[in-house]
Design a protein around this motif. Sequence first.
Motif, PDB file in Angstrom:
ATOM      1  N   HIS A   1      26.377  38.349  52.699  1.00 25.85           N
ATOM      2  CA  HIS A   1      26.372  39.464  53.654  1.00 25.85           C
ATOM      3  C   HIS A   1      26.884  40.759  53.032  1.00 25.85           C
ATOM      4  N   GLU A   2      27.561  40.658  51.868  1.00 22.09           N
ATOM      5  CA  GLU A   2      28.027  41.847  51.164  1.00 22.09           C
ATOM      6  C   GLU A   2      27.018  42.367  50.138  1.00 22.09           C
ATOM      7  N   GLN A   3      25.993  41.541  49.851  1.00 22.72           N
ATOM      8  CA  GLN A   3      25.082  41.861  48.748  1.00 22.72           C
ATOM      9  C   GLN A   3      25.898  42.183  47.492  1.00 22.72           C
ATOM     10  N   PHE A   4      26.824  41.273  47.193  1.00 25.16           N
ATOM     11  CA  PHE A   4      27.811  41.508  46.145  1.00 25.16           C
ATOM     12  C   PHE A   4      27.147  41.604  44.771  1.00 25.16           C
ATOM     13  N   VAL A   5      27.733  42.434  43.925  1.00 23.60           N
ATOM     14  CA  VAL A   5      27.218  42.655  42.567  1.00 23.60           C
ATOM     15  C   VAL A   5      28.331  42.390  41.567  1.00 23.60           C
ATOM     16  N   GLU A   6      27.981  41.692  40.486  1.00 18.92           N
ATOM     17  CA  GLU A   6      28.898  41.533  39.352  1.00 18.92           C
ATOM     18  C   GLU A   6      28.175  41.921  38.080  1.00 18.92           C
ATOM     19  N   ALA A   7      28.886  42.600  37.193  1.00 20.99           N
ATOM     20  CA  ALA A   7      28.322  42.997  35.897  1.00 20.99           C
ATOM     21  C   ALA A   7      29.437  43.011  34.860  1.00 20.99           C
ATOM     22  N   TYR A   8      29.091  42.595  33.652  1.00 18.57           N
ATOM     23  CA  TYR A   8      30.082  42.490  32.588  1.00 18.57           C
ATOM     24  C   TYR A   8      29.499  42.926  31.259  1.00 18.57           C
ATOM     25  N   ASP A   9      30.312  43.596  30.471  1.00 19.92           N
ATOM     26  CA  ASP A   9      29.989  43.913  29.082  1.00 19.92           C
ATOM     27  C   ASP A   9      30.654  42.840  28.239  1.00 19.92           C
ATOM     28  N   LEU A  10      29.865  41.903  27.740  1.00 15.93           N
ATOM     29  CA  LEU A  10      30.422  40.737  27.050  1.00 15.93           C
ATOM     30  C   LEU A  10      31.008  41.065  25.692  1.00 15.93           C
ATOM     31  N   ASP A  11      30.594  42.165  25.079  1.00  9.67           N
ATOM     32  CA  ASP A  11      31.204  42.562  23.816  1.00  9.67           C
ATOM     33  C   ASP A  11      32.630  43.043  24.034  1.00  9.67           C
ATOM     34  N   GLU A  12      32.840  43.788  25.111  1.00 12.13           N
ATOM     35  CA  GLU A  12      34.161  44.330  25.407  1.00 12.13           C
ATOM     36  C   GLU A  12      35.017  43.372  26.227  1.00 12.13           C
ATOM     37  N   ASP A  13      34.376  42.500  26.974  1.00 14.01           N
ATOM     38  CA  ASP A  13      35.086  41.659  27.940  1.00 14.01           C
ATOM     39  C   ASP A  13      34.511  40.239  27.923  1.00 14.01           C
ATOM     40  N   PRO A  14      34.755  39.480  26.846  1.00 17.18           N
ATOM     41  CA  PRO A  14      34.128  38.155  26.713  1.00 17.18           C
ATOM     42  C   PRO A  14      34.575  37.151  27.777  1.00 17.18           C
ATOM     43  N   TYR A  15      35.723  37.375  28.411  1.00 20.49           N
ATOM     44  CA  TYR A  15      36.201  36.441  29.436  1.00 20.49           C
ATOM     45  C   TYR A  15      35.838  36.901  30.845  1.00 20.49           C
ATOM     46  N   GLN A  16      35.061  37.965  30.947  1.00 22.14           N
ATOM     47  CA  GLN A  16      34.517  38.439  32.226  1.00 22.14           C
ATOM     48  C   GLN A  16      35.617  38.676  33.259  1.00 22.14           C
ATOM     49  N   MET A  17      36.610  39.418  32.824  1.00 23.03           N
ATOM     50  CA  MET A  17      37.755  39.730  33.676  1.00 23.03           C
ATOM     51  C   MET A  17      37.553  41.004  34.487  1.00 23.03           C
ATOM     52  N   GLU A  18      36.707  41.921  34.019  1.00 22.63           N
ATOM     53  CA  GLU A  18      36.559  43.220  34.664  1.00 22.63           C
ATOM     54  C   GLU A  18      35.126  43.403  35.150  1.00 22.63           C
ATOM     55  N   ASN A  19      34.950  43.322  36.446  1.00 23.37           N
ATOM     56  CA  ASN A  19      33.643  43.494  37.060  1.00 23.37           C
ATOM     57  C   ASN A  19      33.260  44.971  37.063  1.00 23.37           C
ATOM     58  N   LEU A  20      32.176  45.294  36.342  1.00 21.81           N
ATOM     59  CA  LEU A  20      31.715  46.677  36.239  1.00 21.81           C
ATOM     60  C   LEU A  20      30.607  47.000  37.239  1.00 21.81           C
ATOM     61  N   GLY A  21      30.305  46.056  38.108  1.00 19.64           N
ATOM     62  CA  GLY A  21      29.164  46.223  38.996  1.00 19.64           C
ATOM     63  C   GLY A  21      29.227  47.452  39.872  1.00 19.64           C
ATOM     64  N   TYR A  22      30.443  47.858  40.250  1.00 21.15           N
ATOM     65  CA  TYR A  22      30.586  49.013  41.139  1.00 21.15           C
ATOM     66  C   TYR A  22      31.021  50.272  40.383  1.00 21.15           C
ATOM     67  N   GLU A  23      31.022  50.182  39.056  1.00 20.36           N
ATOM     68  CA  GLU A  23      31.329  51.344  38.227  1.00 20.36           C
ATOM     69  C   GLU A  23      30.104  51.856  37.474  1.00 20.36           C
ATOM     70  N   MET A  24      28.990  51.130  37.594  1.00 23.13           N
ATOM     71  CA  MET A  24      27.770  51.541  36.907  1.00 23.13           C
ATOM     72  C   MET A  24      27.221  52.815  37.527  1.00 23.13           C
ATOM     73  N   LEU A  25      26.555  53.616  36.707  1.00 22.72           N
ATOM     74  CA  LEU A  25      25.840  54.761  37.241  1.00 22.72           C
ATOM     75  C   LEU A  25      24.745  54.277  38.183  1.00 22.72           C
ATOM     76  N   PRO A  26      24.481  55.002  39.255  1.00 20.18           N
ATOM     77  CA  PRO A  26      23.450  54.557  40.207  1.00 20.18           C
ATOM     78  C   PRO A  26      22.097  54.282  39.560  1.00 20.18           C
ATOM     79  N   ILE A  27      21.700  55.103  38.596  1.00 16.88           N
ATOM     80  CA  ILE A  27      20.396  54.902  37.957  1.00 16.88           C
ATOM     81  C   ILE A  27      20.396  53.621  37.134  1.00 16.88           C
ATOM     82  N   GLU A  28      21.506  53.324  36.463  1.00 14.57           N
ATOM     83  CA  GLU A  28      21.584  52.097  35.659  1.00 14.57           C
ATOM     84  C   GLU A  28      21.529  50.873  36.565  1.00 14.57           C
ATOM     85  N   ARG A  29      22.274  50.922  37.645  1.00 18.73           N
ATOM     86  CA  ARG A  29      22.283  49.787  38.567  1.00 18.73           C
ATOM     87  C   ARG A  29      20.902  49.599  39.195  1.00 18.73           C
TER      88      ARG A  29
END
Length: 516
Positions: A465-493
Amino acid sequence: MNCCGFTLGKMNCVVFGIVLSLVLEVTYVSTSGFLWNLPKPNILLILTDDQDVVLHGLTPMHNVQQLIGSMGVTFSNAFASSPICCPSRASILSGMYAHNHRTVNNSLSGGCYGSYWRKKVEPKVLPVVMQQSGYDTFFAGKYLNEYSGRNVPPGWREFHGLQGNSRYYNYSLNENGRMNSYSDRYLTDLITEKTIAFLEERKVGMRPFFAMIAPPAPHAPFTPAPRHRNAFAGLKTPRTANFNVISGNLDKHWLVAFSQKMSTRLVSTLDVYYQKRWESLLAVDEMVGSIVNSLNQTGELDNTYIIFTSDNGYHLGQFAQPFDKRQPYETDIRVPFLVRGPNVPKKSIVSAPISLIDLVPTIYEWTGIIPRGNEDGISFHAYLMNPKYNPLFDRGFHREILIQHWGEGNDQTFNYQCPWKKSDGLSECTLDADCHCQDSRNNTYACIRHFRFGTNKLYCEFQDHEQFVEAYDLDEDPYQMENLGYEMLPIERALYSLALHNLTTCVGSSCRIVNL
């Protein structure tokens, strides 16, 4: 009458076509440009059950590392297209993503050995095509989780199929249409015995074979052979950076954010399970040694491709999720993948990203079989033969691998022993996991595992119901601790979302033209 550029009479054209088809059976040119002639290679696929690679699941397997890895290629970026057994196995057999073969989870209602699979997909899967192309075929072990009955799946000349899901004792096998029950035979050892008998009974000059060997290890209940009990006494599951870490509501999707910190008792249980998983793999490692030795004795080793992989990965304690798969994180989607075979370079590491759906088109290339056109994957043969090429440093390279999971949670998956309600839509809630739940109906997602020059990312969209998004940069964050899904530029997302839509609706060649 024009026939392939030649002017021939009608009957001569028919004869010409027949002769040409026969010639193509014995001589063909691979897409890598090599001219291959008879004898066609043998193919032997060893598929373990729930074996991780991120948590060092290959470490106890010395034969696998020495007899396959050191004698061939190890792929360091291999992924399951679905992090759960039945959909992944259906993808391996068909070369299709789950939205195309319609096996979406491990239940019959989710398509696992369901009517669509049996009627529409199974008649065209890899063993059927191999058999039609002149290959002798052999299967031993776990087929699909809901497989049962006397029916032998099409394509297998010799079949020893486990009824239902993985277990180590007290099981039944469908052996060429005859049901045989075993109470005290350790299943991995029996599979080894059946496989060696098949290999040793072959006569010189027989047609090539395709064999699929599917032992239960290291799937729950993680039972080692008696001779291997306590071989790794005291071993503890890795305390990774994300081990027993709970997530805030903005970090992870609902099921993982819902998790509570694991108790000391539960962490001790994970240590026991991790130890037993390693111990259960020792019999598989012995199997690999026996198979390689048998092929060497029969003179077929040099002409046999041996692939070692798993249907999915596994987590133990990451993000306070006790023990399971079903999540889009590296522990669950990465799999071991090693290959040896004719002309394959030795002691090589290949970084090219591949998916388990790539097995079918690769095997077709190895064997000279013309692709059927419904394969969603691509052949990795070119990467296999040129391990020095690193596509991740090639500015023109890109690969977008789809990861899919359909969560379960209904009245049938409800566990009355746990303090949740039926309306919560939870699944895989067990007492030994302190009622931490491993799946839920809103744990439904599609992800892109994205590789290109300077890019190593995961992007996921959840159907909740949230249409939740998760995104990770595996080079910078191999353990997927920081969800970048809501920090992406709108065009990239938006671009990722569009690419994900295209992948989740793709069929065949259209699965290979998505470009981010």
